[in-house]
Motif scaffolding. Structure first.
Motif, PDB file in Angstrom:
ATOM      1  N   ARG A 286      40.290  29.921  25.261  1.00  0.00           N
ATOM      2  CA  ARG A 286      39.067  30.260  25.983  1.00  0.00           C
ATOM      3  C   ARG A 286      39.266  30.068  27.492  1.00  0.00           C
ATOM      4  N   LEU A 287      39.935  28.979  27.871  1.00  0.00           N
ATOM      5  CA  LEU A 287      40.205  28.708  29.283  1.00  0.00           C
ATOM      6  C   LEU A 287      41.162  29.750  29.866  1.00  0.00           C
ATOM      7  N   ALA A 288      42.143  30.158  29.065  1.00  0.00           N
ATOM      8  CA  ALA A 288      43.101  31.160  29.540  1.00  0.00           C
ATOM      9  C   ALA A 288      42.406  32.494  29.800  1.00  0.00           C
ATOM     10  N   LEU A 289      41.489  32.874  28.917  1.00  0.00           N
ATOM     11  CA  LEU A 289      40.740  34.111  29.113  1.00  0.00           C
ATOM     12  C   LEU A 289      39.873  34.023  30.365  1.00  0.00           C
ATOM     13  N   ALA A 290      39.208  32.896  30.562  1.00  0.00           N
ATOM     14  CA  ALA A 290      38.368  32.709  31.747  1.00  0.00           C
ATOM     15  C   ALA A 290      39.206  32.798  33.022  1.00  0.00           C
ATOM     16  N   ALA A 291      40.419  32.225  32.981  1.00  0.00           N
ATOM     17  CA  ALA A 291      41.296  32.264  34.148  1.00  0.00           C
ATOM     18  C   ALA A 291      41.715  33.703  34.472  1.00  0.00           C
ATOM     19  N   ARG A 292      41.980  34.506  33.433  1.00  0.00           N
ATOM     20  CA  ARG A 292      42.350  35.905  33.656  1.00  0.00           C
ATOM     21  C   ARG A 292      41.204  36.671  34.311  1.00  0.00           C
ATOM     22  N   LEU A 293      39.996  36.437  33.849  1.00  0.00           N
ATOM     23  CA  LEU A 293      38.839  37.123  34.441  1.00  0.00           C
ATOM     24  C   LEU A 293      38.640  36.703  35.890  1.00  0.00           C
ATOM     25  N   ARG A 294      38.857  35.440  36.177  1.00  0.00           N
ATOM     26  CA  ARG A 294      38.714  34.955  37.557  1.00  0.00           C
ATOM     27  C   ARG A 294      39.757  35.607  38.462  1.00  0.00           C
ATOM     28  N   GLU A 295      40.991  35.726  37.964  1.00  0.00           N
ATOM     29  CA  GLU A 295      42.049  36.351  38.756  1.00  0.00           C
ATOM     30  C   GLU A 295      41.730  37.820  39.040  1.00  0.00           C
ATOM     31  N   ILE A 296      41.203  38.507  38.053  1.00  0.00           N
ATOM     32  CA  ILE A 296      40.823  39.913  38.246  1.00  0.00           C
ATOM     33  C   ILE A 296      39.760  40.025  39.336  1.00  0.00           C
ATOM     34  N   MET A 297      38.796  39.114  39.307  1.00  0.00           N
ATOM     35  CA  MET A 297      37.730  39.111  40.311  1.00  0.00           C
ATOM     36  C   MET A 297      38.301  38.864  41.708  1.00  0.00           C
ATOM     37  N   LEU A 298      39.172  37.871  41.832  1.00  0.00           N
ATOM     38  CA  LEU A 298      39.739  37.539  43.140  1.00  0.00           C
ATOM     39  C   LEU A 298      40.678  38.632  43.639  1.00  0.00           C
ATOM     40  N   ASP A 299      41.444  39.229  42.719  1.00  0.00           N
ATOM     41  CA  ASP A 299      42.334  40.321  43.114  1.00  0.00           C
ATOM     42  C   ASP A 299      41.551  41.511  43.658  1.00  0.00           C
ATOM     43  N   ALA A 300      40.310  41.640  43.193  1.00  0.00           N
ATOM     44  CA  ALA A 300      39.451  42.731  43.682  1.00  0.00           C
ATOM     45  C   ALA A 300      38.760  42.360  44.986  1.00  0.00           C
ATOM     46  N   GLY A 301      39.032  41.145  45.486  1.00  0.00           N
ATOM     47  CA  GLY A 301      38.431  40.706  46.739  1.00  0.00           C
ATOM     48  C   GLY A 301      36.963  40.338  46.605  1.00  0.00           C
ATOM     49  N   LEU A 302      36.568  39.920  45.411  1.00  0.00           N
ATOM     50  CA  LEU A 302      35.162  39.587  45.173  1.00  0.00           C
ATOM     51  C   LEU A 302      34.975  38.095  44.935  1.00  0.00           C
ATOM     52  N   GLN A 303      33.798  37.609  45.268  1.00  0.00           N
ATOM     53  CA  GLN A 303      33.381  36.263  44.918  1.00  0.00           C
ATOM     54  C   GLN A 303      32.361  36.366  43.781  1.00  0.00           C
ATOM     55  N   GLY A 304      32.034  35.231  43.202  1.00  0.00           N
ATOM     56  CA  GLY A 304      31.170  35.223  42.031  1.00  0.00           C
ATOM     57  C   GLY A 304      29.827  35.900  42.237  1.00  0.00           C
ATOM     58  N   GLN A 305      29.177  35.623  43.382  1.00  0.00           N
ATOM     59  CA  GLN A 305      27.861  36.217  43.637  1.00  0.00           C
ATOM     60  C   GLN A 305      27.958  37.725  43.811  1.00  0.00           C
ATOM     61  N   GLU A 306      29.041  38.170  44.447  1.00  0.00           N
ATOM     62  CA  GLU A 306      29.218  39.606  44.653  1.00  0.00           C
ATOM     63  C   GLU A 306      29.445  40.318  43.328  1.00  0.00           C
ATOM     64  N   LEU A 307      30.285  39.725  42.486  1.00  0.00           N
ATOM     65  CA  LEU A 307      30.541  40.334  41.187  1.00  0.00           C
ATOM     66  C   LEU A 307      29.254  40.388  40.360  1.00  0.00           C
ATOM     67  N   ALA A 308      28.492  39.299  40.386  1.00  0.00           N
ATOM     68  CA  ALA A 308      27.239  39.256  39.631  1.00  0.00           C
ATOM     69  C   ALA A 308      26.283  40.359  40.083  1.00  0.00           C
ATOM     70  N   ALA A 309      26.189  40.558  41.382  1.00  0.00           N
ATOM     71  CA  ALA A 309      25.296  41.588  41.905  1.00  0.00           C
ATOM     72  C   ALA A 309      25.733  42.980  41.450  1.00  0.00           C
ATOM     73  N   LEU A 310      27.035  43.232  41.483  1.00  0.00           N
ATOM     74  CA  LEU A 310      27.548  44.536  41.072  1.00  0.00           C
ATOM     75  C   LEU A 310      27.362  44.775  39.569  1.00  0.00           C
ATOM     76  N   CYS A 311      27.453  43.678  38.799  1.00  0.00           N
ATOM     77  CA  CYS A 311      27.281  43.807  37.348  1.00  0.00           C
ATOM     78  C   CYS A 311      25.817  43.797  36.941  1.00  0.00           C
ATOM     79  N   GLY A 312      24.951  43.358  37.840  1.00  0.00           N
ATOM     80  CA  GLY A 312      23.532  43.343  37.545  1.00  0.00           C
ATOM     81  C   GLY A 312      23.075  42.154  36.742  1.00  0.00           C
ATOM     82  N   TRP A 313      23.765  41.019  36.920  1.00  0.00           N
ATOM     83  CA  TRP A 313      23.312  39.803  36.248  1.00  0.00           C
ATOM     84  C   TRP A 313      23.265  38.635  37.212  1.00  0.00           C
ATOM     85  N   ASN A 314      22.726  37.521  36.774  1.00  0.00           N
ATOM     86  CA  ASN A 314      22.586  36.331  37.609  1.00  0.00           C
ATOM     87  C   ASN A 314      23.949  35.721  37.916  1.00  0.00           C
TER      88      ASN A 314
END
Length: 282
Positions: free
Chosen positions: A13-41
Motif C-alpha cells: 500500500r505504501l509503495a503504491l502511494a509513493a508511486r502516485l506521489r512521484e507521478i504528481m511531483l513529476d508533473a510539477g503539481l502539489q497536492g492542492q493543485e492536483l486535488a483542484a484538477l481532479c475535482g476533490w478535496n
C-alpha cells in the motif's frame, strides 16, 4: 479496503502511494493543485499519498489523467487490486459457496514445485480423504453460512490433490499431534483419514512430520500456513485469508517451518503416533 494484520499488505500500500506521489511531483503539481484538477478535496489527496485511504480505479484514472501519465493507469490499477487481495475475508471468498475457492487455487498448486505446510488444527487439504473433507467443509459451511455446495467443493479439493501423485512436486508437511486427535466426523471417518496418512507417507513426493505433545518446544504453535516455493505464503485466520508476498515475511515463514520440522518426528516414530491415534478411537 480492509486493514491487514500483515505488513506485506501495508508495504504494498505504501509503495503504491509513493508511486502516485512521484507521478504528481513529476508533473510539477502539489497536492492542492492536483486535488483542484481532479475535482476533490485536498484532504483526499493527502490521505492517498500517505496510504491512509486506498484510491479507487476512477481515482487512479483521474490522477494519471491530470498528470499526463495515462500510460501507467493499468499497472497502477493492477497493483492497487493486488494489495486488496492480500487480506481477503472468508465471507467474501465463499459468498457463492466453497467449490469456487477450491478450484481457484489449482493453478498455484500445479505450478508450485516445493510445497511446505504447517497445521496445528486439521489435516492439510492435499492429504484429506473424501469423508474427512466432507466433515470439515460441512462444518465450515455451517459456521460461515455459505451456500451448501459441500459435495462439489469436496470433489474439487480431491481433484486438486492430484499434484501429490503427478508432476514434479515435493510436499514437506508438518502437523501437531493434536491434528491426529481432533475428531472431525465419526470414528470411522477419522480412522480412514489416519490410515490414509500412513499410506501417503510412502509416496516419494511426500514428507510428513508430526510434532509430539511431549516435544520440548522452541517454537510455539501458530495459525495454519502454506508456503508455495519461496514466492508466497498463505495464512489462514478465522476471519480471513492473508497472502504474504514480501520476501522478508516469506523468509520468516520459511524459518518458522524449519523450526517445526526440527521439532517433528518422521518415519517410524511418526507412524507410531498415527497408529496410537487410530487405537485411541476404539
Amino acid at each position: 479496503m480492509p486493514t491487514s494484520p500483515s505488513s506485506s499488505a501495508q508495504e504494498a500500500r505504501l509503495a503504491l502511494a509513493a508511486r502516485l506521489r512521484e507521478i504528481m511531483l513529476d508533473a510539477g503539481l502539489q497536492g492542492q493543485e492536483l486535488a483542484a484538477l481532479c475535482g476533490w478535496n485536498s484532504a483526499k489527496t493527502s490521505r492517498i499519498i500517505n496510504a491512509r485511504t486506498a484510491p479507487s480505479d476512477s481515482d487512479i484514472r483521474a490522477w494519471c489523467a491530470v498528470c499526463g501519465a495515462g500510460d501507467q493507469v493499468e499497472d497502477l490499477i493492477a497493483a492497487n487490486r493486488a494489495v486488496d487481495s492480500m487480506y481477503v475475508e472468508w465471507r467474501r471468498l465463499t459468498r457463492t459457496g466453497l467449490r469456487r475457492l477450491q478450484e481457484s487455487a489449482v493453478p498455484l498448486y500445479e505450478r508450485t514445485r516445493l510445497f511446505r505446510a504447517y497445521s496445528s488444527r486439521v489435516v492439510p487439504g492435499v492429504l484429506q480423504t473424501e469423508a474427512y473433507a466432507t466433515a470439515l467443509l460441512t462444518t465450515v459451511a455451517d459456521f460461515r453460512r455459505t451456500p451448501n455446495d459441500v459435495a462439489e467443493a469436496v470433489a474439487a479439493r480431491l481433484a486438486r490433490s492430484h499434484v501429490i501423485r503427478e508432476g514434479n512436486h515435493r510436499f514437506a508437511i508438518v502437523v501437531e499431534e493434536s491434528v491426529l486427535r481432533y475428531q472431525l466426523g465419526d470414528a470411522e471417518t477419522m480412522a480412514g483419514q489416519l490410515g490414509h496418512l500412513l499410506a501417503v507417507m510412502s509416496l516419494p513426493s511426500v514428507s510428513l512430520g508430526i510434532i509430539p505433545f511431549a516435544a520440548t518446544r522452541h517454537m510455539w504453535p501458530v495459525e495454519t500456513f502454506n508456503i508455495f516455493d519461496a514466492e508466497q505464503a498463505a495464512v489462514e485466520l478465522l476471519a480471513a485469508q492473508v497472502t504474504v508476498t514480501s520476501p522478508s515475511e516469506v523468509t520468516l515463514y520459511v524459518q518458522a517451518f524449519a523450526r517445526y520440522a526440527e521439532l517433528a518426528v518422521h518415519g517410524t516414530r511418526a507412524r507410531s503416533l498415527i497408529t496410537a491415534a487410530i487405537d485411541a478411537l476404539g
